[in-house]
Design a protein around this motif. Structure first.
Motif, PDB file in Angstrom:
ATOM      1  N   LEU A  77       0.836  -1.203   0.000  1.00  0.00           N
ATOM      2  CA  LEU A  77       0.000   0.000   0.000  1.00  0.00           C
ATOM      3  C   LEU A  77       0.868   1.250   0.000  1.00  0.00           C
ATOM      4  O   LEU A  77       0.516   2.268  -0.607  1.00  0.00           O
ATOM      5  N   CYS A  78       1.998   1.164   0.671  1.00  0.00           N
ATOM      6  CA  CYS A  78       2.957   2.263   0.692  1.00  0.00           C
ATOM      7  C   CYS A  78       3.445   2.556  -0.732  1.00  0.00           C
ATOM      8  O   CYS A  78       3.487   3.714  -1.162  1.00  0.00           O
ATOM      9  N   ALA A  79       3.802   1.509  -1.476  1.00  0.00           N
ATOM     10  CA  ALA A  79       4.261   1.672  -2.856  1.00  0.00           C
ATOM     11  C   ALA A  79       3.154   2.252  -3.732  1.00  0.00           C
ATOM     12  O   ALA A  79       3.395   3.128  -4.573  1.00  0.00           O
ATOM     13  N   LEU A  80       1.934   1.761  -3.536  1.00  0.00           N
ATOM     14  CA  LEU A  80       0.799   2.285  -4.301  1.00  0.00           C
ATOM     15  C   LEU A  80       0.549   3.755  -3.990  1.00  0.00           C
ATOM     16  O   LEU A  80       0.233   4.540  -4.889  1.00  0.00           O
ATOM     17  N   THR A  81       0.701   4.117  -2.724  1.00  0.00           N
ATOM     18  CA  THR A  81       0.438   5.497  -2.314  1.00  0.00           C
ATOM     19  C   THR A  81       1.398   6.472  -2.978  1.00  0.00           C
ATOM     20  O   THR A  81       0.980   7.481  -3.552  1.00  0.00           O
ATOM     21  N   TRP A  82       2.701   6.174  -2.913  1.00  0.00           N
ATOM     22  CA  TRP A  82       3.662   7.123  -3.480  1.00  0.00           C
ATOM     23  C   TRP A  82       3.620   7.142  -5.003  1.00  0.00           C
ATOM     24  O   TRP A  82       3.720   8.213  -5.617  1.00  0.00           O
ATOM     25  N   SER A  83       3.464   5.988  -5.626  1.00  0.00           N
ATOM     26  CA  SER A  83       3.374   5.968  -7.089  1.00  0.00           C
ATOM     27  C   SER A  83       2.096   6.655  -7.545  1.00  0.00           C
ATOM     28  O   SER A  83       2.100   7.420  -8.521  1.00  0.00           O
ATOM     29  N   GLY A  84       0.991   6.403  -6.820  1.00  0.00           N
ATOM     30  CA  GLY A  84      -0.272   7.062  -7.173  1.00  0.00           C
ATOM     31  C   GLY A  84      -0.183   8.564  -7.021  1.00  0.00           C
ATOM     32  O   GLY A  84      -0.619   9.329  -7.900  1.00  0.00           O
ATOM     33  N   TYR A  85       0.405   9.012  -5.915  1.00  0.00           N
ATOM     34  CA  TYR A  85       0.578  10.457  -5.685  1.00  0.00           C
ATOM     35  C   TYR A  85       1.409  11.088  -6.803  1.00  0.00           C
ATOM     36  O   TYR A  85       1.068  12.144  -7.331  1.00  0.00           O
ATOM     37  N   SER A  86       2.509  10.428  -7.173  1.00  0.00           N
ATOM     38  CA  SER A  86       3.412  10.980  -8.184  1.00  0.00           C
ATOM     39  C   SER A  86       2.740  11.071  -9.549  1.00  0.00           C
ATOM     40  O   SER A  86       2.876  12.075 -10.257  1.00  0.00           O
ATOM     41  N   VAL A  87       1.998  10.028  -9.913  1.00  0.00           N
ATOM     42  CA  VAL A  87       1.342  10.021 -11.226  1.00  0.00           C
ATOM     43  C   VAL A  87       0.168  11.007 -11.253  1.00  0.00           C
ATOM     44  O   VAL A  87      -0.029  11.736 -12.233  1.00  0.00           O
ATOM     45  N   ILE A  88      -0.591  11.056 -10.161  1.00  0.00           N
ATOM     46  CA  ILE A  88      -1.709  12.010 -10.098  1.00  0.00           C
ATOM     47  C   ILE A  88      -1.187  13.440 -10.149  1.00  0.00           C
ATOM     48  O   ILE A  88      -1.804  14.326 -10.757  1.00  0.00           O
ATOM     49  N   SER A  89      -0.023  13.686  -9.538  1.00  0.00           N
ATOM     50  CA  SER A  89       0.567  15.028  -9.571  1.00  0.00           C
ATOM     51  C   SER A  89       0.797  15.490 -11.002  1.00  0.00           C
ATOM     52  O   SER A  89       0.731  16.687 -11.301  1.00  0.00           O
ATOM     53  N   ARG A  90       1.069  14.532 -11.872  1.00  0.00           N
ATOM     54  CA  ARG A  90       1.286  14.865 -13.277  1.00  0.00           C
ATOM     55  C   ARG A  90       0.048  15.535 -13.878  1.00  0.00           C
ATOM     56  O   ARG A  90       0.157  16.463 -14.686  1.00  0.00           O
ATOM     57  N   SER A  91      -1.125  15.078 -13.448  1.00  0.00           N
ATOM     58  CA  SER A  91      -2.363  15.656 -13.987  1.00  0.00           C
ATOM     59  C   SER A  91      -2.672  17.019 -13.373  1.00  0.00           C
ATOM     60  O   SER A  91      -3.572  17.707 -13.821  1.00  0.00           O
ATOM     61  N   PHE A  92      -1.905  17.404 -12.341  1.00  0.00           N
ATOM     62  CA  PHE A  92      -2.059  18.716 -11.732  1.00  0.00           C
ATOM     63  C   PHE A  92      -0.929  19.640 -12.181  1.00  0.00           C
ATOM     64  O   PHE A  92      -0.432  20.470 -11.417  1.00  0.00           O
ATOM     65  N   GLY A  93      -0.514  19.475 -13.434  1.00  0.00           N
ATOM     66  CA  GLY A  93       0.618  20.231 -13.946  1.00  0.00           C
ATOM     67  C   GLY A  93       0.466  21.730 -13.839  1.00  0.00           C
ATOM     68  O   GLY A  93       1.451  22.467 -13.725  1.00  0.00           O
ATOM     69  N   ALA A  94      -0.774  22.220 -13.867  1.00  0.00           N
ATOM     70  CA  ALA A  94      -1.008  23.655 -13.801  1.00  0.00           C
ATOM     71  C   ALA A  94      -0.977  24.187 -12.374  1.00  0.00           C
ATOM     72  O   ALA A  94      -0.981  25.403 -12.154  1.00  0.00           O
ATOM     73  N   VAL A  95      -0.956  23.290 -11.387  1.00  0.00           N
ATOM     74  CA  VAL A  95      -0.952  23.704  -9.980  1.00  0.00           C
ATOM     75  C   VAL A  95       0.467  24.083  -9.568  1.00  0.00           C
ATOM     76  O   VAL A  95       1.411  23.320  -9.779  1.00  0.00           O
ATOM     77  N   HIS A  96       0.616  25.247  -8.975  1.00  0.00           N
ATOM     78  CA  HIS A  96       1.934  25.760  -8.586  1.00  0.00           C
ATOM     79  C   HIS A  96       2.568  24.878  -7.514  1.00  0.00           C
ATOM     80  O   HIS A  96       1.886  24.352  -6.633  1.00  0.00           O
ATOM     81  N   THR A  97       3.896  24.736  -7.587  1.00  0.00           N
ATOM     82  CA  THR A  97       4.630  23.929  -6.614  1.00  0.00           C
ATOM     83  C   THR A  97       4.526  24.501  -5.199  1.00  0.00           C
ATOM     84  O   THR A  97       4.860  23.822  -4.223  1.00  0.00           O
ATOM     85  N   ALA A  98       4.010  25.715  -5.080  1.00  0.00           N
ATOM     86  CA  ALA A  98       3.768  26.300  -3.753  1.00  0.00           C
ATOM     87  C   ALA A  98       2.882  25.392  -2.908  1.00  0.00           C
ATOM     88  O   ALA A  98       2.967  25.397  -1.671  1.00  0.00           O
TER      89      ALA A  98
END
Length: 284
Positions: A155-176
């Motif tokens: 679940l730990c592996a799924l969480t970080w990989s899921g977070y990283s891939v989902i972040s890709r779809s938030f490309g317009a969201v500022h790193t702030a």
């Protein structure tokens, strides 16, 4: 900046994560969630200073609430599941399962719009995992009694990989937004510490310096540059290249005299380099 430049920025996170084990050893005997709370507070504090210095505080208002929720779940969820897995299963075996996240990033990224998952990415990811497995799980012996811990590690592996891939779809969201992720994770880690651990402070100057080092680098700046990399860089190549972290981490321990150099270390380095090269060729 080019896609390659963004990928290089993301890889800075991998280099910083290579110092995680070294600084963690130096921070003993501080318990895990207490350490997490302190380090994420430092990382979030650095982010606040950055926002004030660059005038980007206003960017926080533009970030949707669900992004804050997903980001906080990604950072805190990963660490909570990882520490919990280590409580219920041997560290080597749990660490190996948790380190499926780079390969899962490569596989999940094929579901993203505009991304193409090629055979070279998959093969490179598998070769990289083989290299990481040499380092993380040498001498590992899986035990059926530790199945709950193995499940949490997955679940730990799924969480970080899921977070990283989902972040890709938030490309317009500022790193702030990562500033809020870090501060919220610090608060949640503090709550977990109070409920699960006994407070222990560092006993030496080296212990305090190690904690500061963690907060500035592996548990601070790393998450900001990773956010930039997965949003704007080559996410498949970053996934495979992330397998360099355990090897570089072991090299750091060897340089500091904490671990001994072995043929396993050099074989793992060769495998991970080959896997990353294959993924880079596929991306090209």
């Amino acid at each position: 900046m080019s896609k390659n430049t963004y990928t290089a920025i993301g890889f800075i996170a991998v280099l910083l994560w290579a110092l995680l084990a070294l600084f963690t050893v130096g921070s003993a005997p501080v318990p895990a969630f207490q350490l997490n709370a302190i380090c994420f507070a430092i990382g979030g504090g650095i982010g606040v200073v950055w926002l004030l210095a660059t005038g980007n505080v206003g960017q926080l208002k533009t970030v949707p609430l669900h992004v804050y929720v997903i980001g906080t779940l990604g950072l805190f969820g990963y660490h909570f599941l990882y520490f919990s897995a280590l409580r219920l299963a041997p560290a080597a075996e749990a660490g190996l399962i948790a380190y499926l996240w780079p390969l899962l990033i490569v596989l999940f990224s094929g579901l993203l719009p505009g991304e193409t998952l090629r055979r070279g990415h998959i093969i490179g990811g598998l070769i990289g995992f083989a290299g990481a497995a040499l380092i993380v799980a040498k001498g590992a012996n899986f035990n059926a009694d530790a199945l709950p811990g193995y499940g949490l590690a997955f679940l730990c592996a799924l969480t970080w990989s899921g977070y990283s891939v989902i972040s890709r779809s938030f490309g317009a969201v500022h790193t702030a937004s990562v500033v809020v992720f870090c501060l919220a994770t610090a608060v949640l880690s503090g709550i977990a510490h109070v409920g699960l651990e006994t407070t222990v402070w560092p006993e030496t100057t080296l212990g305090w310096l190690s904690i500061i080092g963690l907060g500035v680098g592996p548990v601070g700046i790393a998450f900001f540059v990773w956010d930039v990399g997965v949003k704007q860089g080559d996410i498949q190549l970053l996934g495979v290249a992330s397998y360099a972290a355990p090897v570089l981490s072991t090299f750091a321990l060897v340089v500091c005299g904490i671990a001994e150099p072995t043929w396993v270390l050099f074989a793992a380095a060769a495998l991970i380099t080959a896997g990353a090269a294959l993924a880079a060729k596929a991306s090209a």
